[in-house]
Structure formats: structure tokens, C-alpha cells
Design an enzyme around this catalytic site. Structure first.
Site, PDB file in Angstrom:
ATOM      1  N   HIS A 229     110.228   3.332 -34.435  1.00 13.99           N
ATOM      2  CA  HIS A 229     109.496   3.224 -33.167  1.00 13.99           C
ATOM      3  C   HIS A 229     108.418   2.156 -33.327  1.00 13.99           C
ATOM      4  O   HIS A 229     107.621   2.197 -34.273  1.00 13.99           O
ATOM      5  CB  HIS A 229     108.873   4.572 -32.812  1.00 13.99           C
ATOM      6  CG  HIS A 229     107.757   4.502 -31.811  1.00 13.99           C
ATOM      7  ND1 HIS A 229     107.905   3.937 -30.559  1.00 13.99           N
ATOM      8  CD2 HIS A 229     106.466   4.928 -31.890  1.00 13.99           C
ATOM      9  CE1 HIS A 229     106.751   4.026 -29.920  1.00 13.99           C
ATOM     10  NE2 HIS A 229     105.869   4.615 -30.693  1.00 13.99           N
ATOM     11  N   TYR A 266     102.604   2.631 -24.290  1.00 15.27           N
ATOM     12  CA  TYR A 266     101.327   3.333 -24.352  1.00 15.27           C
ATOM     13  C   TYR A 266     100.346   2.497 -25.160  1.00 15.27           C
ATOM     14  O   TYR A 266     100.742   1.635 -25.961  1.00 15.27           O
ATOM     15  CB  TYR A 266     101.469   4.738 -24.947  1.00 15.27           C
ATOM     16  CG  TYR A 266     101.880   4.791 -26.399  1.00 15.27           C
ATOM     17  CD1 TYR A 266     100.960   4.670 -27.429  1.00 15.27           C
ATOM     18  CD2 TYR A 266     103.219   5.003 -26.747  1.00 15.27           C
ATOM     19  CE1 TYR A 266     101.336   4.737 -28.756  1.00 15.27           C
ATOM     20  CE2 TYR A 266     103.617   5.074 -28.073  1.00 15.27           C
ATOM     21  CZ  TYR A 266     102.674   4.944 -29.072  1.00 15.27           C
ATOM     22  OH  TYR A 266     103.056   4.998 -30.397  1.00 15.27           O
ATOM     23  N   ASP A 551     119.405  39.375 -22.448  1.00 13.61           N
ATOM     24  CA  ASP A 551     120.107  40.450 -21.759  1.00 13.61           C
ATOM     25  C   ASP A 551     121.594  40.290 -22.035  1.00 13.61           C
ATOM     26  O   ASP A 551     122.116  39.181 -22.143  1.00 13.61           O
ATOM     27  CB  ASP A 551     119.793  40.489 -20.269  1.00 13.61           C
ATOM     28  CG  ASP A 551     120.166  39.218 -19.534  1.00 13.61           C
ATOM     29  OD1 ASP A 551     120.302  38.150 -20.182  1.00 13.61           O
ATOM     30  OD2 ASP A 551     120.322  39.274 -18.305  1.00 13.61           O
TER      31      ASP A 551
END
Length: 823
Positions: A229, A266, A551
Site C-alpha cells: 500500500h 488520505y 437459531d
């Protein structure tokens, strides 16, 4: 017996946090090993991902669990701050939008923040520039500001937690590469490095992107892919000189973290420099066999050489978005290695076949301390104290653990890190892995497929387009209509009025056989299964704290033979972990069998002429099972329904599946039956008050809180019963109905009463029979039927009324075949 010996592999931000958490709990016999250097009293830089991580802590996430991890990390690291060295700098976070789509997404994210209790405010362009003066105001449409977000100084946080753990008795040993995990009798007894043996009762792998290799030592697939990255720093920028605080050390920053997700970028401040992170480049999976050769010239083995050609688009966009950067240059660029997983979640849990070997991998700095706290509680208490089903190591099916699947989906996860992902977004890679034997027929009928785990499942059928009723009014909303069609409503209505055929093959099912089968299942399930052959039971699996793990439907097909319908691989893992000493076999029969759900008021008219047994209530009543032949095909029929209508789940061997489908579909024409998809099923189950595990109920809820207390046997003994009796009520699942026929929500939105957020939406759908959107909401326990609540959908607020739980056929007459169609 003395205190257990804990050994942590990896002294990065997760391993050091875990050592701190364990010793805080009183577990002082803790040893931490790392392949890099460890010198107590100095800032720790071991060479893994933690050593170079940018340290962005953004707390808002669509997953409440991940938000909780990040919130705890921010709070804990802030408490570790020392003069001159910050483990956390709460500069805040700012996400900006340059497209209308992103601006809408920020509104959705603000809703997530409200649910998690994170302060977050939508800002105008001028307010965004006031917070981050480097922004070009002309490009920004708005932003989301989260003031409690910030920068984690990972080395400082590691060092502080390491020092605290050592002060309580922990031992840290550097330059140790684990080459063998020592085992005896199915349990861990220690590890061996190149020159030492370390004895332990519990071993936790916190090795980051080395975690998959460590898993191989114990025959455990840890599905993560190390990825490169891009991250780079600029030279000094004059405009930043007024926003510095050298006393903050590594976290020298005053401007908020900035995310420009429309361009996969960013930014964070490093004094008078800007750090730039970029996700817009090609995925860069790392060949671990070549890692050390590839990083020989780099500062540490987690930093691959910078590839400037991949970074060029990021630099161009950065100069456009932050004009002051144009005077600077790129320096200190590298491709840092991080772990990516098939679904983006971390890997947490214990080895299914080796007691005492745990993993906490694929964890970013953002969530590190939260993950460490959760895994410490899990290891020491035997069960998590929060919902971890989306992080559990056992959540993947075998097909999802294959190398190609892990590689492709992890790479896709990298590509989509900053994408706007719709909750119904179909996966774009690794499709057609598993499908029912009638898949070809479904394609011919115009099925639109979504994916459930690895299974291709029809969401609706385009061939049903002529059934769409133009007079049925439903809310029009561009976001809600993505990956959806009004055909869904037509299929739901046709099922209620006539009958529908549903492909239920992806419903995971097990055979449990053996002399101890009834006793074994009875000890885990909330209701007894020791009933006559042919009985079907709906029951729950609870954890040791009394929370709902799953369940389950259980059909007794023989004295020592049960068939279970379960929710996924985690249920298999749970059953197998508790099998010890019981003479039972547990076999996954999902891939060798198929299932067709035939439901609706005309279902008996459709199936009876083809069936070898009498299908009247007196011979095959509700919650009964029987073997039969349909059109010459051997089947198992369960008289149960997930849509609230008369009908059966019909199971057959895969080899007979296409024949069974063809005969039922042909017979269905005479009664007006339709092929129907899973989206219609979701509408119908919400109308009927049926819950979906993982959405409407998790381990964080008791059966009563989830509205399924009826599934707990009062005189039956089962795992979690004692804890359940002592557990206080903290929430309740309620059904709500929109006041406005144009109101719509999808799930995850905040629910408010008197202006205060009291919960969130767990499931929602527009009901053609009610003529309104209906939803399940998890809210505070004082909310009652008749109360008004407000649900925030993007930047709109809709009023809803709390209703009785079941909106269609509350008496259950239809499912028992006692009434006709809903008109």
C-alpha cells in the site's frame, strides 16, 4: 494448578496491546516473542506493519463491532500519552466529498456515528476549509468531521503497553522466529525458535502479515493476503508552519486527518510535511517467499520499494486538491505491507483442532487495542463479551478458504477500501463457485443472482416482470432501488396469494448421527430434541453468557439421526468443539443435497398430486417431517416455513434436483405459482415477524430481547441457561411501521425518540401488503407498542410507529393451512 502460561507471537501494536490486556486481568505469566529487535525502555520498531503504519484512527464504521474496537483504541491510546511522546493525538478526522454520491454517503456515515455514540457533524465547504486550510474550496461539496478521531503513534503505543505489561510480570524477547508450534494430545504446549524452546499453555499468533505462515505450522488456513500500500511524505510545505507542535513528537500535527475518498486518497500531517496514502493503485500481493530479498534495501521488511509510476495519479490529484503541495516534492515513499482478508474483517479465534492456539490477525492499528481487549476476554473467560461473528476465524466455508478465493476477494477488498458499497452490492469476483442443481433453469428464467457466502442465489426473476402491479405504490429512492426491482414485490404478493418456489439450497444443513445424538444436541439447544421420529423443533444455540449464537431447525429422521438447518460455518465449528466424548458424527450435507421451498395457500394443491404420502394436516402437520417421493424423486419434507405460509422445505440429492425442480415448476403453472427469489423471502419474513440471525439477533442479545423467548424450554437444561437467568435486559427488538407511505430505510440507520438516539435498524423492507416500510429496530427496553420513533435515512427523518411483532397472520392460521390468500 498454577496460572496458565500465555505466549504471544508478535510484539506489534496487537501483541503488545494483548500483553497489556492480559496482565491487566491478572495473567502475569505472559511471554511475547518477536522476530525483530526488542529493547525495553526504547521506542519499539520491530519491522512489522506497526512500525510504519500511518496510524489513522477513524472510528465510524458500518459494523458496530469495528466501531467499538476503534473507539476503545482511541480512548486507551490517549490515556497512554506522555509528555513529548503521544500515543494518540486527537486531531479529529475530516472526510470530504467532491461528488454528490460521496456527499450522500457522508450523511449515511453520520447515521452510523450516531448509532455508535461517536460525535460527528456534516460541514459546509467553507467549514471544511476552515478545518483544513490546504483544501481547494472550489472542489469540496461538503464533509464529515469527527473530532474524536486522531493519529495513533503506534511505536509509542507499543512501547507504553510493553512497559506496563513488563511491570506486571510479562517478558518480551526479541530476535525470535518461531519455527514450530509444540503440541501434545491435541493441545499446545509451547513453541520452538531457532535456538530456544518456550513452554506455554496458550499461544496467540499476533504476527500480522506473517500470520498465514504461522498458521501453516499448525495446519490452519488463516485467510489473509499481505498487500503493498503506497505511502509517501512531501518535502516541507510553508503553509503548514503555522500548524505545528513539535512537542507532540511522532504525532506532530494540528490539522485533522483528511480523507479524499473519491480519489482513494488520505492525508495526515507530519510537522511541516504531508503524508499521502493511496489506495487507487493496482493490488500488490506480496510473495512471502521473496519478502526479504524484495525488501533488502529498505528500512524494514514490511516496506517494499516505492513504485513512482503507481503513485503518479495520486500526486496529480493531490496538487489539485491541496494546491499548496505543488511547491513540494515527494520523499520517503514506500509500499507498506498490510493484511487484507476476503471480507475485510480481522481474524480472531481458536484453532478448531488444536486447543490453546489462537489467532488475532489482519488487525489494523485503528482497531488494535479493541481487538486485544476482546480476545483477552475471550481467552480468559471462554466466550466473547461482544458480538464477534464477523471477526471469528471460523466464519468462512471451505470453498472460501481456497487460495484463489482468498487472493481474489482480498485484492477486491483492497480496490474497494474507499468505494461506496451498497448493502446489497453483489460480489464482482469469485462468482459461480457454488450453485444449486437447478441453476441453469434459473438462468433461463431470467434470475438475477446475489451471493450468499459462496452460493449463487436468485434475488428475483426477470421473467416475472409482467406480474408487477402498476397500482402498488412503493417508495422511490435511487439508493434503495439499487440491486433491487419491483419484481420483488410481485413475487412476494404472488406467494401470499397463490404459491412460490424458492431455491433454499444454500441453507446450510448437517446430519448428526450416533447413539449420543439426542443427548448431545439436547445439551446445546434451548429445547429438547428427544421427541418422536418425524418431529421438527425450532431452537437456539446460546453461548455461555446466554446470548443467541444461532437459531436452528432440527428434524428427527430416525432414532439416532437428525438433520439440522443452521446459519453457517460458525455453527458447525460450535457443534464440533462441544462433541468431545459423545458418540456422534457431524456431517455437512449442504453441497450433496438441494432444497426447494414451496409455500403459499395453493402449495398443497401444487405438491399433493405429485407426492407419495398424504399431505393433510392430520398426517403431516406443522413442524413435522417425513420421507416421501415426489414425481419419482426421493425427498425429505419438513413442514416449516420462513415466509409464514403453508408449505414445505423439500430436500433431495443433488443428482435429482433438476428433475424435482422441473416437475414442481410445471405443476405450479396450474395454480399460478411463481419462481421467487430471496429478496421476496426477506419481505415475507419481515411481515411474519421472523428474525435473521446476525442482523436481528446476535450474542449481544438474549432470546427474550430478540423476541424469540418461545424457543427456550423452561424445564430443559442447556448450555447458557444459568447465565441467561441472571442476565439483565438491556435492549429489545421491536417491529415498526412507517407513517409515511414514501418512507424507506434499509438497515443500520439510527432510531431516535424525543430527539435522542435509542437504537438502530437491524432489518427493513417495503411490504406490499401493509403498504408501508416495515423494520425491526434494536432499541432501549422501555420502548413499547404504540410508541412513536424517528428513523434517520441519509439526511431525511421518517416517523414510525411501534407495532405488534407480526403484521401478517399473527394467529398463524395461514401457515397451518386454515385460511385462504391475503387479498
Amino acid at each position: 494448578m498454577g496460572q496458565p502460561r500465555y505466549l504471544i507471537i508478535g510484539a506489534g501494536v496487537v501483541g503488545s496491546s494483548l500483553a497489556d490486556e492480559l496482565t491487566e486481568l491478572g495473567c502475569t505469566n505472559v511471554t511475547v516473542l518477536d522476530r525483530g529487535p526488542l529493547t525495553p525502555g526504547t521506542t519499539v520498531m520491530t519491522g512489522g506493519s506497526s512500525s510504519h503504519a500511518p496510524g489513522l484512527v477513524f472510528q465510524t464504521n458500518g459494523s458496530r463491532t469495528m466501531s467499538g474496537f476503534a473507539q476503545y483504541t482511541a480512548q486507551k491510546f490517549a490515556a497512554l500519552n506522555q509528555p513529548g511522546t503521544l500515543a494518540f493525538n486527537a486531531v479529529g478526522g475530516l472526510e470530504v466529498a467532491t461528488t454528490p454520491q460521496r456527499l450522500a454517503e457522508l450523511s449515511r456515515k453520520q447515521g452510523w456515528a450516531k448509532v455508535a455514540g461517536i460525535p460527528a457533524e456534516l460541514l459546509t465547504p467553507a467549514e471544511c476549509v476552515a478545518l483544513h486550510p490546504l483544501l481547494d474550496r472550489g472542489l469540496v461539496l461538503g464533509g464529515l468531521h469527527t473530532p474524536t478521531d486522531g493519529l495513533a503513534g503506534a511505536p509509542a503505543a507499543i512501547t507504553a503497553q510493553m512497559d506496563r505489561a513488563i511491570s506486571r510480570g510479562a517478558v518480551f524477547v526479541g530476535d525470535q522466529v518461531v519455527v514450530e508450534v509444540l503440541q501434545r494430545g491435541g493441545s499446545v504446549v509451547g513453541v520452538r525458535t531457532a535456538d530456544r524452546v518456550f513452554h506455554a499453555d496458550v499461544v496467540i499468533s499476533c504476527a500480522g502479515f506473517w500470520g498465514a505462515q504461522l498458521g501453516e505450522l499448525v495446519n490452519l488456513v488463516v485467510p489473509l493476503v499481505p498487500m503493498g500500500h503506497q505511502y509517501a511524505k512531501t518535502t516541507a510545505i510553508e503553509a503548514l508552519s503555522a500548524h505545528r507542535d513539535a512537542g507532540r513528537g511522532h504525532a506532530d500535527a494540528a490539522l485533522p486527518i483528511l480523507r479524499h475518498q473519491d480519489a482513494d486518497l488520505y492525508y495526515r500531517q507530519h510537522g511541516d510535511q504531508i503524508g499521502i496514502g493511496y489506495y487507487g493503485h493496482r493490488p500488490m500481493p506480496v510473495d512471502m517467499n521473496r519478502l526479504y530479498a524484495a525488501t533488502a534495501a529498505e528500512t524494514m521488511p514490511s516496506m517494499l520499494p516505492f513504485t513512482s509510476e503507481d503513485f503518479d495519479p495520486a500526486w496529480t490529484e493531490t496538487m489539485r486538491m491541496l494546491p499548496d503541495v505543488a511547491s513540494a516534492q515527494v520523499v520517503d515513499g514506500f509500499n507498506g505491507i498490510f493484511s487484507f482478508t476476503p471480507d475485510g474483517g480481522p481474524m480472531m479465534g481458536e484453532h478448531p483442532d488444536l486447543d490453546g492456539f489462537w489467532v488475532a490477525e489482519a488487525v489494523w492499528v485503528t482497531h488494535s487495542a479493541g481487538v486485544a481487549k476482546a480476545i483477552a476476554h475471550w481467552i480468559t473467560q471462554g466466550t466473547p463479551d461482544i458480538d464477534l461473528h464477523g471477526c471469528d476465524l471460523g466464519r468462512f466455508a471451505d470453498a472460501q478458504l481456497q487460495p484463489d478465493y482468498v487472493a481474489d476477494t482480498s485484492a477486491q477488498g483492497f480496490v474497494e477500501v474507499y468505494d461506496i458499497i451498497h448493502p446489497r452490492e453483489p460480489r464482482s469476483v469469485q462468482r459461480d463457485i457454488a450453485a444449486s442443481p437447478f441453476h441453469g433453469r434459473q438462468v433461463a428464467a431470467g434470475a438475477v443472482f446475489h451471493v450468499g457466502r459462496q452460493w449463487e442465489r436468485p434475488a428475483w426473476y426477470e421473467s416475472n416482470a409482467p406480474l408487477v402491479d402498476a397500482h402498488v405504490h412503493y417508495p422511490v429512492d435511487a439508493w434503495a432501488e439499487r440491486h433491487w426491482s419491483p419484481i420483488v414485490l410481485a413475487e412476494a404478493m404472488a406467494t401470499r396469494e397463490r404459491a412460490g418456489l424458492y431455491d433454499m439450497t444454500s441453507l446450510m444443513r448437517l446430519e448428526v448421527k450416533g447413539p449420543d445424538a439426542a443427548t448431545f444436541l439436547g445439551g446445546l439447544l434451548t429445547r429438547t430434541v428427544d421427541r418422536p421420529v418425524g418431529a421438527v423443533v425450532y431452537a437456539l444455540l446460546l453461548d455461555a453468557r446466554g446470548g443467541v449464537r444461532s437459531d436452528v431447525t432440527v428434524a428427527r429422521l430416525g432414532d439416532n439421526h437428525f438433520q439440522l438447518g443452521i446459519n453457517g460455518p460458525l455453527d458447525i465449528d460450535w457443534l464440533r468443539r462441544h462433541r468431545r466424548g459423545d458418540e456422534v458424527t457431524i456431517t455437512d450435507i449442504t453441497s450433496s443435497t438441494c432444497c426447494i421451498g414451496v409455500w403459499g395457500p395453493r402449495a398443497r394443491d401444487l405438491v399433493a398430486p405429485l407426492c407419495s404420502i398424504d399431505l393433510r394436516d392430520e398426517t403431516l402437520g406443522y413442524y413435522k417431517a417425513a420421507k416421501a417421493r415426489i414425481a419419482g424423486v426421493d425427498v425429505t419434507m419438513l413442514r416449516i416455513s420462513y415466509v409464514g405460509e403453508l408449505g414445505w422445505e423439500i430436500y433431495a440429492d443433488n443428482t435429482d434436483g433438476a428433475t424435482l425442480w422441473d416437475r414442481l415448476a410445471e405443476a405450479g403453472k396450474s395454480v399460478g405459482a411463481v419462481l421467487a427469489g430471496r429478496s421476496a423471502l426477506d419481505v415475507l419474513r419481515l411481515e411474519k415477524g421472523y428474525r435473521s440471525w446476525g442482523h436481528d439477533m446476535t450474542t449481544e442479545m438474549t432470546p427474550d430481547e430478540a423476541g424469540i423467548g418461545f424457543a427456550v424450554g423452561k424445564k430443559h437444561e442447556f448450555l447458557g441457561k444459568e447465565a441467561l437467568a441472571q442476565r439483565p435486559t438491556t435492549c429489545v427488538l421491536q417491529t415498526v411501521v412507517a407513517v409515511d407511505p414514501d418512507a424507506i430505510v434499509l438497515g443500520g440507520e439510527p432510531v431516535a425518540a424525543d430527539g435522542a438516539v435509542i437504537g438502530h435498524v437491524t432489518s427493513a423492507a417495503f411490504s406490499p401488503h401493509v403498504g408501508r416500510t416495515i423494520a425491526y429496530v434494536r432499541v432501549s427496553p422501555d420502548v413499547a407498542v404504540g410508541d412513536k420513533v424517528t428513523i434517520e435515512y441519509f439526511n431525511r427523518r421518517f416517523d414510525f410507529t411501534v407495532s405488534e411483532p407480526v403484521l401478517v397472520d399473527p394467529a398463524g392460521d395461514r401457515i397451518k393451512g386454515l385460511t385462504g390468500a391475503v387479498r
